[in-house]
Design a protein around this motif. Structure first.
Motif, PDB file in Angstrom:
ATOM      1  N   GLY A 191       0.822  -1.210   0.000  1.00 21.91           N
ATOM      2  CA  GLY A 191       0.000   0.000   0.000  1.00 21.91           C
ATOM      3  C   GLY A 191       0.854   1.256   0.000  1.00 21.91           C
ATOM      4  O   GLY A 191       0.570   2.214  -0.723  1.00 21.91           O
ATOM      5  N   ARG A 192       1.919   1.251   0.802  1.00 16.86           N
ATOM      6  CA  ARG A 192       2.822   2.416   0.835  1.00 16.86           C
ATOM      7  C   ARG A 192       3.470   2.633  -0.530  1.00 16.86           C
ATOM      8  O   ARG A 192       3.629   3.769  -0.986  1.00 16.86           O
ATOM      9  CB  ARG A 192       3.884   2.241   1.923  1.00 16.86           C
ATOM     10  CG  ARG A 192       3.351   2.462   3.329  1.00 16.86           C
ATOM     11  CD  ARG A 192       4.464   2.507   4.359  1.00 16.86           C
ATOM     12  NE  ARG A 192       5.045   1.213   4.626  1.00 16.86           N
ATOM     13  CZ  ARG A 192       4.580   0.325   5.506  1.00 16.86           C
ATOM     14  NH1 ARG A 192       3.512   0.605   6.211  1.00 16.86           N
ATOM     15  NH2 ARG A 192       5.191  -0.830   5.682  1.00 16.86           N
ATOM     16  N   THR A 193       3.821   1.545  -1.190  1.00 14.46           N
ATOM     17  CA  THR A 193       4.422   1.640  -2.524  1.00 14.46           C
ATOM     18  C   THR A 193       3.439   2.254  -3.514  1.00 14.46           C
ATOM     19  O   THR A 193       3.815   3.098  -4.336  1.00 14.46           O
ATOM     20  CB  THR A 193       4.874   0.242  -3.002  1.00 14.46           C
ATOM     21  OG1 THR A 193       5.833  -0.262  -2.071  1.00 14.46           O
ATOM     22  CG2 THR A 193       5.479   0.294  -4.387  1.00 14.46           C
ATOM     23  N   LYS A 194       2.184   1.847  -3.422  1.00 14.09           N
ATOM     24  CA  LYS A 194       1.157   2.393  -4.324  1.00 14.09           C
ATOM     25  C   LYS A 194       0.965   3.887  -4.080  1.00 14.09           C
ATOM     26  O   LYS A 194       0.846   4.674  -5.022  1.00 14.09           O
ATOM     27  CB  LYS A 194      -0.169   1.660  -4.139  1.00 14.09           C
ATOM     28  CG  LYS A 194      -0.129   0.215  -4.584  1.00 14.09           C
ATOM     29  CD  LYS A 194       0.022   0.105  -6.081  1.00 14.09           C
ATOM     30  CE  LYS A 194      -0.008  -1.329  -6.543  1.00 14.09           C
ATOM     31  NZ  LYS A 194       0.162  -1.468  -7.960  1.00 14.09           N
ATOM     32  N   PHE A 195       0.951   4.303  -2.806  1.00 18.04           N
ATOM     33  CA  PHE A 195       0.782   5.727  -2.517  1.00 18.04           C
ATOM     34  C   PHE A 195       2.021   6.526  -2.912  1.00 18.04           C
ATOM     35  O   PHE A 195       1.907   7.689  -3.314  1.00 18.04           O
ATOM     36  CB  PHE A 195       0.416   5.953  -1.051  1.00 18.04           C
ATOM     37  CG  PHE A 195      -1.048   5.741  -0.772  1.00 18.04           C
ATOM     38  CD1 PHE A 195      -2.015   6.526  -1.392  1.00 18.04           C
ATOM     39  CD2 PHE A 195      -1.469   4.749   0.093  1.00 18.04           C
ATOM     40  CE1 PHE A 195      -3.368   6.329  -1.150  1.00 18.04           C
ATOM     41  CE2 PHE A 195      -2.821   4.538   0.345  1.00 18.04           C
ATOM     42  CZ  PHE A 195      -3.777   5.335  -0.279  1.00 18.04           C
ATOM     43  N   ALA A 196       3.192   5.919  -2.837  1.00 21.30           N
ATOM     44  CA  ALA A 196       4.409   6.601  -3.297  1.00 21.30           C
ATOM     45  C   ALA A 196       4.332   6.855  -4.796  1.00 21.30           C
ATOM     46  O   ALA A 196       4.733   7.922  -5.284  1.00 21.30           O
ATOM     47  CB  ALA A 196       5.645   5.778  -2.948  1.00 21.30           C
ATOM     48  N   ALA A 197       3.809   5.893  -5.534  1.00 20.27           N
ATOM     49  CA  ALA A 197       3.638   6.073  -6.984  1.00 20.27           C
ATOM     50  C   ALA A 197       2.650   7.201  -7.271  1.00 20.27           C
ATOM     51  O   ALA A 197       2.850   8.003  -8.184  1.00 20.27           O
ATOM     52  CB  ALA A 197       3.164   4.772  -7.628  1.00 20.27           C
ATOM     53  N   ALA A 198       1.587   7.267  -6.477  1.00 16.98           N
ATOM     54  CA  ALA A 198       0.605   8.345  -6.650  1.00 16.98           C
ATOM     55  C   ALA A 198       1.241   9.700  -6.343  1.00 16.98           C
ATOM     56  O   ALA A 198       1.011  10.685  -7.057  1.00 16.98           O
ATOM     57  CB  ALA A 198      -0.609   8.104  -5.756  1.00 16.98           C
ATOM     58  N   THR A 199       2.062   9.756  -5.303  1.00 18.91           N
ATOM     59  CA  THR A 199       2.741  11.007  -4.938  1.00 18.91           C
ATOM     60  C   THR A 199       3.634  11.484  -6.071  1.00 18.91           C
ATOM     61  O   THR A 199       3.623  12.669  -6.436  1.00 18.91           O
ATOM     62  CB  THR A 199       3.563  10.807  -3.643  1.00 18.91           C
ATOM     63  OG1 THR A 199       2.692  10.369  -2.596  1.00 18.91           O
ATOM     64  CG2 THR A 199       4.262  12.090  -3.229  1.00 18.91           C
TER      65      THR A 199
END
Length: 196
Positions: free
Chosen positions: A118-126
């Motif tokens: 999940g953190r990886t997915k939000f990093a991609a969104a950022t």
């Protein structure tokens, strides 16, 4: 039984979520998911690459959707206004996802592996949002900072929404989280801050 089931993907997702919630993500196999759904491994492979994908399928669209919305926001908006507008716009498309989001969040909370994903997915969104802000002419440092703050607002709003999914929608939760941020920041007297 027909060879093609138009609800196969939904059946697999429902079976997986039931099993994950009952036994924990780590204790469930793809074979158990397909058995619960009454489908084959081959059918599972048509829709998902692995059991994690059941929870995160479609999440790769979030960075793309947010970046697109930021890039196409009204040129008269400030960078942060464009970002908040994009967050609300994208959140509007997730309104019917509340029940799934609640279940997914419960499963993710219980698994360190899924939390990392999940953190990886939000990093991609950022990163996607920061790129979109730079495309609008925002400086490198401001784009990075605003993207991080914007995704934090989105994540906070998402948590509020999944904690109380029947209360108000995700777009309203984003407005609420952004208002909390603004109130928390208040009027800062930068001259009064200690200097090194």
């Amino acid at each position: 039984m027909p060879r093609w089931d138009p609800r196969a993907e939904d059946r697999l997702r429902e079976a997986a979520l039931e099993l994950f919630l009952e036994r924990g993500y780590e204790n469930v196999t793809v074979a158990e998911i397909t058995e619960r759904a009454g489908l084959t491994r081959r059918t599972f492979s048509r829709y998902f690459t692995d059991k994690r994908d059941v929870l995160f399928a479609g999440s790769d669209q979030l960075p793309v959707a947010l970046a697109h919305s930021v890039r196409h926001a009204d040129d008269a908006l400030s960078p942060f206004e464009a970002l908040l507008t994009a967050l609300v716009d994208v959140a509007g498309g997730l309104t019917d996802q509340a029940p799934l989001a609640v279940q997914r969040r419960a499963v993710v909370r219980a698994s360190p592996e899924l939390q990392e994903r999940g953190r990886t997915k939000f990093a991609a969104a950022t990163e996607a949002v920061a790129d979109a802000l730079r495309d609008r002419g925002t400086t490198e440092s401001e784009a990075t900072l605003l993207a991080q703050v914007g995704i934090a607002v989105f994540r906070t709003a998402f948590e509020y929404w999944t904690d109380r999914p029947d209360d108000i929608g995700l777009p309203a939760r984003i407005r609420e989280a952004a208002a909390e941020l603004a109130a928390g920041l208040g009027a800062v007297d930068f001259a009064a801050l200690p200097r090194p």
